[in-house]
Design a protein around this motif. Structure first.
Motif, PDB file in Angstrom:
ATOM      1  N   TRP A  79     -50.053  11.537 142.469  1.00  0.00           N
ATOM      2  CA  TRP A  79     -50.859  12.713 142.199  1.00  0.00           C
ATOM      3  C   TRP A  79     -51.032  12.949 140.692  1.00  0.00           C
ATOM      4  O   TRP A  79     -52.062  13.471 140.252  1.00  0.00           O
ATOM      5  N   VAL A  80     -50.033  12.544 139.901  1.00  0.00           N
ATOM      6  CA  VAL A  80     -50.164  12.696 138.450  1.00  0.00           C
ATOM      7  C   VAL A  80     -51.237  11.751 137.917  1.00  0.00           C
ATOM      8  O   VAL A  80     -52.057  12.128 137.074  1.00  0.00           O
TER       9      VAL A  80
ATOM     10  N   TYR B  53     -45.116   1.428 144.398  1.00  0.00           N
ATOM     11  CA  TYR B  53     -44.379   2.691 144.479  1.00  0.00           C
ATOM     12  C   TYR B  53     -43.052   2.516 145.224  1.00  0.00           C
ATOM     13  O   TYR B  53     -42.060   3.181 144.895  1.00  0.00           O
TER      14      TYR B  53
ATOM     15  N   PRO C 106     -43.877   8.799 149.501  1.00  0.00           N
ATOM     16  CA  PRO C 106     -45.162   8.169 149.145  1.00  0.00           C
ATOM     17  C   PRO C 106     -46.365   8.738 149.886  1.00  0.00           C
ATOM     18  O   PRO C 106     -47.437   8.920 149.293  1.00  0.00           O
TER      19      PRO C 106
ATOM     20  N   TYR D 108     -45.502  10.371 133.457  1.00  0.00           N
ATOM     21  CA  TYR D 108     -45.284  10.155 134.889  1.00  0.00           C
ATOM     22  C   TYR D 108     -46.492   9.525 135.595  1.00  0.00           C
ATOM     23  O   TYR D 108     -46.519   9.468 136.818  1.00  0.00           O
TER      24      TYR D 108
ATOM     25  N   GLY E 183     -38.581  13.938 144.460  1.00  0.00           N
ATOM     26  CA  GLY E 183     -39.995  14.264 144.614  1.00  0.00           C
ATOM     27  C   GLY E 183     -40.521  13.938 145.995  1.00  0.00           C
ATOM     28  O   GLY E 183     -39.779  13.569 146.912  1.00  0.00           O
TER      29      GLY E 183
ATOM     30  N   ASP F 293     -47.043  12.206 148.527  1.00  0.00           N
ATOM     31  CA  ASP F 293     -47.535  12.026 147.161  1.00  0.00           C
ATOM     32  C   ASP F 293     -49.016  11.669 147.175  1.00  0.00           C
ATOM     33  O   ASP F 293     -49.817  12.211 146.397  1.00  0.00           O
ATOM     34  N   GLN F 294     -49.418  10.763 148.066  1.00  0.00           N
ATOM     35  CA  GLN F 294     -50.824  10.370 148.144  1.00  0.00           C
ATOM     36  C   GLN F 294     -51.686  11.498 148.692  1.00  0.00           C
ATOM     37  O   GLN F 294     -52.832  11.659 148.270  1.00  0.00           O
TER      38      GLN F 294
ATOM     39  N   THR G 196     -45.576   6.796 137.911  1.00  0.00           N
ATOM     40  CA  THR G 196     -44.491   7.109 138.839  1.00  0.00           C
ATOM     41  C   THR G 196     -44.967   7.904 140.037  1.00  0.00           C
ATOM     42  O   THR G 196     -44.504   7.684 141.160  1.00  0.00           O
ATOM     43  N   LEU G 197     -45.889   8.837 139.824  1.00  0.00           N
ATOM     44  CA  LEU G 197     -46.385   9.699 140.895  1.00  0.00           C
ATOM     45  C   LEU G 197     -47.896   9.517 141.061  1.00  0.00           C
ATOM     46  O   LEU G 197     -48.654   9.564 140.079  1.00  0.00           O
TER      47      LEU G 197
ATOM     48  N   ARG H 250     -37.830   5.524 143.909  1.00  0.00           N
ATOM     49  CA  ARG H 250     -37.689   6.901 143.431  1.00  0.00           C
ATOM     50  C   ARG H 250     -36.951   7.734 144.471  1.00  0.00           C
ATOM     51  O   ARG H 250     -37.350   7.785 145.633  1.00  0.00           O
TER      52      ARG H 250
END
Length: 336
Positions: free
Chosen positions: A88-89, A233, A244, A82, A241, A247-248, A85-86, A238
């Motif tokens: 944070w990952v 992104y 954006p 991932y 989840g 996520d950031q 895709t993400l 997506r």
């Protein structure tokens, strides 16, 4: 059932707790690097033992192996699946590559094994390079601090970050650069392997504070700044989840707090080595003093009024030899 993802850019199902355990991929580059590290380290251990230098410490082998295992996890587990895709990952992956993997590799003392595995002429040339003036300058505390802090700042504050998402080659190069920068830092700060300059553990602790500030700056900039790689992104479309922006924000927290959390075992290792080196130095000092006490009684005669014995070269008359030794004088200084 383990799910193997072959193409990272393909549509991925939502990241659930179960997926963190079952989502895996085969990353040829990561596996090749891990295999090379394990093979080289194992050959070095065998060469060390065959040379008659005694057993290689198991704790170092375990630490090096743990570093390789963590490398495989961030490349092949759900983190590697991932990471495109993400946000944070990817932040977790970068912090681990910069701080965790090289820390454990450095504790394993791989450079010592490498030096023992090469021929004496090669070892002599490497020693000259290691102690050359350029090597000393490159490993100055200020320089290694810059080496640790700047790469990840440049990564997130430039188009390089989005390029790592779009091109696996760029991603591999960037990840390798982070790991190398981290290894240089931990190698010179732990001083388990030979280093160009002795350094100071107190300076290391001060540098850690600077690194903490660097993590905070990056976290705040990512937290308050515009969306990074927004076009990439958004194009993923997506439907699950965090959005954006959220996520950031999560990634900013990882970059801010993650480095500080990793710094805790680092500080523990530095303090343990500082205590160990102090104890070793104390044993050396005691051995030197014991040898002095067991020698001729002429040293004691110098304290007697009217004694005609000449003082040792470089020692003032009426003073004991250790009062002029820079390492012993402070420990046994007479009260004024």
């Amino acid at each position: 059932m383990v799910t193997v993802v072959a193409v990272a850019s393909s549509p991925l199902p939502p990241l659930s707790v179960m997926r963190t355990l079952t989502a895996w991929r085969f990353a040829p580059g990561v596996v090749a690097v891990a295999g090379g590290l394990v093979g080289g380290y194992g050959a070095g251990v065998r060469r060390w033992q065959a040379s008659g230098k005694g057993p290689w410490p198991r704790s170092r082998t375990w630490c090096f192996g743990l570093g390789v295992l963590v490398l495989l996890l961030v490349g092949c587990s759900f983190v590697g699946v991932y990471d495109d895709t993400l946000f944070w990952v990817r932040a977790v992956q970068n912090i681990v590559l910069l701080m965790v993997v090289p820390m454990f590799l450095a504790v394993g003392a791989p450079l010592t094994l490498f030096a023992s595995a090469v021929s004496p002429p090669v070892r002599t040339r490497l020693s000259r390079v290691l102690h050359s003036r350029p090597a000393v300058l490159v490993t100055l505390p200020l320089v290694v601090t810059v080496v640790l802090v700047v790469p990840i700042l440049v990564l997130y504050m430039s188009p390089i970050y989005e390029a790592t998402l779009r091109d696996p080659v760029v991603s591999g190069v960037a990840g390798t650069a982070l790991a190398v920068a981290g290894f240089v830092y931990f190698w010179t700060r732990f001083r388990i392997d030979p280093t160009p300059r002795p350094g100071s553990h107190l300076v290391t602790l001060a540098i850690t504070i600077v690194e903490v500030v660097g993590d905070a700056v990056l976290g705040v900039v990512v937290w308050l700044g515009p969306l990074i790689a927004a076009g990439f992104y958004t194009a993923l479309n997506r439907q699950w989840g965090p959005d954006p922006r959220t996520d950031q924000l999560l990634g900013a927290g990882v970059l801010w707090v993650g480095g500080d959390v990793v710094g805790l075992p680092f500080i523990g290792i530095v303090l343990a080595r500082m205590v160990r080196e102090d104890e070793e130095h104390a044993r050396i000092v005691d051995a030197v003093l014991d040898r002095g006490d067991a020698g001729p009684a002429s040293a004691g005669a110098e304290e007697l009024p009217g004694a005609g014995a000449a003082a040792e070269p470089g020692t003032a008359a009426g003073r004991l030899w250790w009062e002029d030794d820079p390492q012993l004088a402070d420990r046994f200084r007479h009260p004024r």
